[in-house]
Scaffold this motif. Structure first.
Motif, PDB file in Angstrom:
ATOM      1  N   ARG A 220     -11.478  -1.327 -13.258  1.00 56.99           N
ATOM      2  CA  ARG A 220     -10.530  -0.888 -12.480  1.00 56.99           C
ATOM      3  C   ARG A 220     -10.759  -1.205 -11.077  1.00 56.99           C
ATOM      4  N   THR A 221      -9.446  -1.398 -10.224  1.00 54.30           N
ATOM      5  CA  THR A 221      -9.441  -1.413  -8.871  1.00 54.30           C
ATOM      6  C   THR A 221      -9.600  -0.316  -7.961  1.00 54.30           C
ATOM      7  N   PRO A 222     -10.734   0.022  -7.086  1.00 52.99           N
ATOM      8  CA  PRO A 222     -11.093   0.995  -6.495  1.00 52.99           C
ATOM      9  C   PRO A 222      -9.921   1.248  -5.362  1.00 52.99           C
ATOM     10  N   ARG A 223      -9.322   2.474  -5.104  1.00 57.07           N
ATOM     11  CA  ARG A 223      -8.369   2.824  -4.097  1.00 57.07           C
ATOM     12  C   ARG A 223      -8.890   2.107  -2.578  1.00 57.07           C
ATOM     13  N   GLY A 224      -7.807   1.135  -2.027  1.00 53.78           N
ATOM     14  CA  GLY A 224      -7.989   0.741  -0.620  1.00 53.78           C
ATOM     15  C   GLY A 224      -6.811   0.235  -0.387  1.00 53.78           C
ATOM     16  N   LYS A 225      -6.806  -0.352   1.081  1.00 54.81           N
ATOM     17  CA  LYS A 225      -5.665  -0.872   1.897  1.00 54.81           C
ATOM     18  C   LYS A 225      -5.434  -2.173   1.243  1.00 54.81           C
ATOM     19  N   GLY A 226      -4.175  -2.514   1.365  1.00 54.75           N
ATOM     20  CA  GLY A 226      -3.620  -4.023   1.220  1.00 54.75           C
ATOM     21  C   GLY A 226      -3.914  -4.667  -0.204  1.00 54.75           C
ATOM     22  N   GLN A 227      -3.903  -3.534  -1.169  1.00 61.98           N
ATOM     23  CA  GLN A 227      -3.934  -4.169  -2.371  1.00 61.98           C
ATOM     24  C   GLN A 227      -2.562  -4.854  -2.911  1.00 61.98           C
ATOM     25  N   LEU A 228      -1.466  -4.327  -2.532  1.00 66.93           N
ATOM     26  CA  LEU A 228      -0.096  -5.077  -2.818  1.00 66.93           C
ATOM     27  C   LEU A 228      -0.156  -6.236  -2.275  1.00 66.93           C
ATOM     28  N   ARG A 229      -0.469  -6.540  -0.991  1.00 64.89           N
ATOM     29  CA  ARG A 229      -0.743  -7.926  -0.059  1.00 64.89           C
ATOM     30  C   ARG A 229      -1.579  -8.697  -1.017  1.00 64.89           C
ATOM     31  N   GLU A 230      -2.678  -8.142  -1.577  1.00 61.88           N
ATOM     32  CA  GLU A 230      -3.718  -8.837  -2.109  1.00 61.88           C
ATOM     33  C   GLU A 230      -3.085  -9.363  -3.474  1.00 61.88           C
ATOM     34  N   GLY A 231      -2.533  -8.757  -4.104  1.00 66.77           N
ATOM     35  CA  GLY A 231      -1.893  -9.365  -5.317  1.00 66.77           C
ATOM     36  C   GLY A 231      -0.847 -10.430  -5.170  1.00 66.77           C
ATOM     37  N   LEU A 232      -0.034 -10.193  -4.146  1.00 66.07           N
ATOM     38  CA  LEU A 232       0.927 -11.391  -3.711  1.00 66.07           C
ATOM     39  C   LEU A 232       0.107 -12.499  -3.348  1.00 66.07           C
ATOM     40  N   ARG A 233      -0.997 -12.349  -2.366  1.00 60.53           N
ATOM     41  CA  ARG A 233      -1.544 -13.811  -2.219  1.00 60.53           C
ATOM     42  C   ARG A 233      -2.181 -14.338  -3.462  1.00 60.53           C
ATOM     43  N   TYR A 234      -2.816 -13.571  -4.328  1.00 61.53           N
ATOM     44  CA  TYR A 234      -3.358 -13.987  -5.541  1.00 61.53           C
ATOM     45  C   TYR A 234      -2.589 -14.891  -6.314  1.00 61.53           C
ATOM     46  N   VAL A 235      -1.243 -14.593  -6.503  1.00 61.33           N
ATOM     47  CA  VAL A 235      -0.232 -15.152  -7.157  1.00 61.33           C
ATOM     48  C   VAL A 235      -0.043 -16.208  -6.588  1.00 61.33           C
ATOM     49  N   ALA A 236       0.216 -16.398  -5.233  1.00 67.01           N
ATOM     50  CA  ALA A 236       0.499 -17.500  -4.308  1.00 67.01           C
ATOM     51  C   ALA A 236      -0.591 -18.503  -4.268  1.00 67.01           C
ATOM     52  N   GLY A 237      -1.508 -18.411  -4.601  1.00 64.41           N
ATOM     53  CA  GLY A 237      -2.830 -19.304  -4.437  1.00 64.41           C
ATOM     54  C   GLY A 237      -3.120 -19.828  -6.012  1.00 64.41           C
ATOM     55  N   HIS A 238      -2.563 -19.471  -6.905  1.00 63.11           N
ATOM     56  CA  HIS A 238      -2.509 -19.890  -8.316  1.00 63.11           C
ATOM     57  C   HIS A 238      -1.173 -20.578  -8.833  1.00 63.11           C
ATOM     58  N   PRO A 239      -0.965 -21.956  -9.064  1.00 60.62           N
ATOM     59  CA  PRO A 239       0.137 -22.517  -9.374  1.00 60.62           C
ATOM     60  C   PRO A 239       0.515 -22.252 -10.821  1.00 60.62           C
ATOM     61  N   GLU A 240      -0.479 -21.996 -11.499  1.00 63.24           N
ATOM     62  CA  GLU A 240      -0.274 -21.617 -13.047  1.00 63.24           C
ATOM     63  C   GLU A 240       0.303 -20.127 -13.167  1.00 63.24           C
ATOM     64  N   LEU A 241       0.211 -19.479 -12.054  1.00 64.79           N
ATOM     65  CA  LEU A 241       0.999 -18.247 -12.184  1.00 64.79           C
ATOM     66  C   LEU A 241       2.326 -18.061 -11.494  1.00 64.79           C
ATOM     67  N   ILE A 242       2.555 -18.760 -10.383  1.00 62.30           N
ATOM     68  CA  ILE A 242       3.572 -18.740  -9.572  1.00 62.30           C
ATOM     69  C   ILE A 242       4.753 -19.361 -10.193  1.00 62.30           C
ATOM     70  N   TRP A 243       4.402 -20.564 -10.847  1.00 57.02           N
ATOM     71  CA  TRP A 243       5.605 -21.277 -11.371  1.00 57.02           C
ATOM     72  C   TRP A 243       5.973 -20.762 -12.751  1.00 57.02           C
ATOM     73  N   PRO A 244       5.259 -20.192 -13.683  1.00 56.51           N
ATOM     74  CA  PRO A 244       5.828 -19.508 -14.758  1.00 56.51           C
ATOM     75  C   PRO A 244       6.739 -18.183 -14.123  1.00 56.51           C
ATOM     76  N   ILE A 245       6.232 -17.613 -13.294  1.00 58.70           N
ATOM     77  CA  ILE A 245       6.981 -16.190 -12.730  1.00 58.70           C
ATOM     78  C   ILE A 245       8.265 -16.698 -12.010  1.00 58.70           C
TER      79      ILE A 245
END
Length: 449
Positions: A220-245
């Protein structure tokens, strides 16, 4: 993105899954998933019962189809506004406990609407408010339920479980509207809402009876700042995720507006009644169940299947839009339903399996926000086109956008995977007209194949 960069950013590898087919119901061998699926089929039936009764109640109170559309928008608007926050919550807290909270809240809201309706005090703003509250709960429930599947069955069976979840929901779609019609006619809409509220006891019982020791451990992900932005950056850095979405976004927004198109075909083209509209929905549900069960037999998922299913779905919509015959139109609804579910389940399972488990809740919340959250945007646009230019043009436009999006995303995935399309016009037994081969200037990534 280079191969090295993709390797560094990739999630931890999942256990190898042998290629080929697997048992259609292999996930049901897992006791926890059997409990989950059994409860889901009952609550899904209640959900379909409530959907029909809700629309009928609003129409009875207002006499306005626009008011029915407002109800739908109220239910999906929270996902568009707050969907990403639901993923953060799903990643941060135990999913089984979250689902107990969301399912019980949904049941309570159903019972409140039942009490208002049965007492005779219900007003249309009550329905709007409860629809919006249900949408808020769904913001958390949806990504939690989607990602909890991995904890129940593990990576080897996740594709099968996702497909069976879709078959479960579509099977409920076959019987829920019929039950709702009987209840509304015999005893009124209030008892349909009561049935829905009580139906949530089934998934809650299944969750309580699960053996927590048999759940797959997911960090599980511990509480912390910037987790929403972290998720968006993660998707943006993976073509195999962003293009299907991206593809899911186009098709969910413009290709899945069947209530608008089918009802317009019934009233303006084939001049039918509510029974014909119910038949159209049932035929699509039959195709959806078949598509989900066929998807459940696959033990691997390729991006080419995702793009191919999306393209076939768009082409079939265009064919149905131009169909000169009622019977041809009816026949085409079955494969449209099948390819829509093939696309949906393939997109869902491929995105989940390509995501680091720690990020899965946030990624799936983005997936559902794009897929479901497009309805308040695409619905009015599609409705305006249909009203202004006719239902055939509206349906044709939806199919054209879906097919074009499939081609565009297919080309983007091919390029991201270091591949190119090879056309071979020579005749031969083992020759293929089209094939994907590595580009000479860079190595191929198997994820894009």
């Amino acid at each position: 993105m280079s191969s090295a960069a993709a390797s560094d950013a990739a999630p931890e590898p999942t256990p190898a899954i042998p290629p080929g087919k697997q048992g259609t119901f292999s996930s049901l061998k897992v006791r926890n998933y059997r409990l989950f699926a059994s409860g889901a089929v009952i609550s899904n039936t209640g959900t379909w019962v409530s959907r029909i009764a809700q629309d009928w109640l609003v129409l009875s109170l207002t006499g306005s189809s626009f008011a029915v559309g407002i109800t739908t928008a109220m239910q999906f608007l929270p996902m568009l506004l707050f969907g990403l926050y639901g993923g953060v919550i799903a990643d941060r807290y135990p999913k089984r406990k979250l689902l107990l909270a969301t399912q019980s809240t949904m049941g309570l809201l159903g019972l409140i609407l039942a009490a208002l309706t049965l007492s005779g005090y219900v007003q249309v703003w009550h329905v709007y408010a409860i629809a919006f509250l249900l949408g808020l709960v769904t913001v958390v429930d949806n990504p939690t339920r989607q990602t909890f599947v991995a904890e129940m069955v593990g990576p080897a069976d996740i594709r099968n479980a996702v497909s069976l979840n879709s078959a479960n929901f579509q099977s409920a779609r076959l019987i829920g509207p019929a039950i709702s019609g009987v209840l509304i006619t015999a005893v009124g809409s209030g008892w349909a809402f009561f049935f829905n509220g009580v139906s949530f006891a089934a998934p809650m019982a299944g969750l309580l009876l699960m053996r927590t020791s048999e759940l797959h451990v997911v960090e599980r992900t511990p509480r912390g700042k910037g987790q929403l932005r972290e998720g968006l950056r993660y998707v943006a850095g993976h073509p195999e995720l962003i293009w299907p979405i991206v593809l899911v976004g186009f098709i969910g927004t413009f290709g899945f507006n069947f209530p608008i198109w089918l009802s317009a075909f019934v009233s303006h083209v084939w001049h039918g009644n509510a029974g014909m509209y119910g038949t159209f929905n049932s035929l699509m549900a039959v195709g959806s169940v078949v598509g989900a069960l066929l998807a459940a037999r696959r033990s691997n998922t390729r991006m080419r299947l995702l793009v191919g299913a999306a393209f076939a779905f768009g082409v079939l919509e265009m064919a149905a839009a131009l169909s000169p015959s009622y019977w041809l139109f009816v026949v085409l609804l079955v494969p449209i339903g099948a390819f829509s579910l093939t696309f949906n389940t393939t997109a869902n399972s491929s995105v989940q399996l390509a995501t680091d488990p720690v990020m899965r809740g946030r990624v799936m919340s983005l997936f559902m926000m794009v897929f479901v959250g497009g309805t308040p945007i695409g619905g009015p646009i599609t409705g305006w086109v249909t009203d202004t230019y006719g239902v055939r043009v509206g349906f044709l436009a939806g199919g054209l956008i879906a097919a074009a999006a499939a081609v565009g995303v297919g080309l983007a995935l091919t390029r991201a995977g270091g591949l190119r399309v090879k056309v071979d016009l020579r005749l031969g037994k083992d020759r293929k007209l089209f094939a994907l081969v590595p580009r000479e200037d860079r190595p191929s990534l198997t994820a894009a194949a």
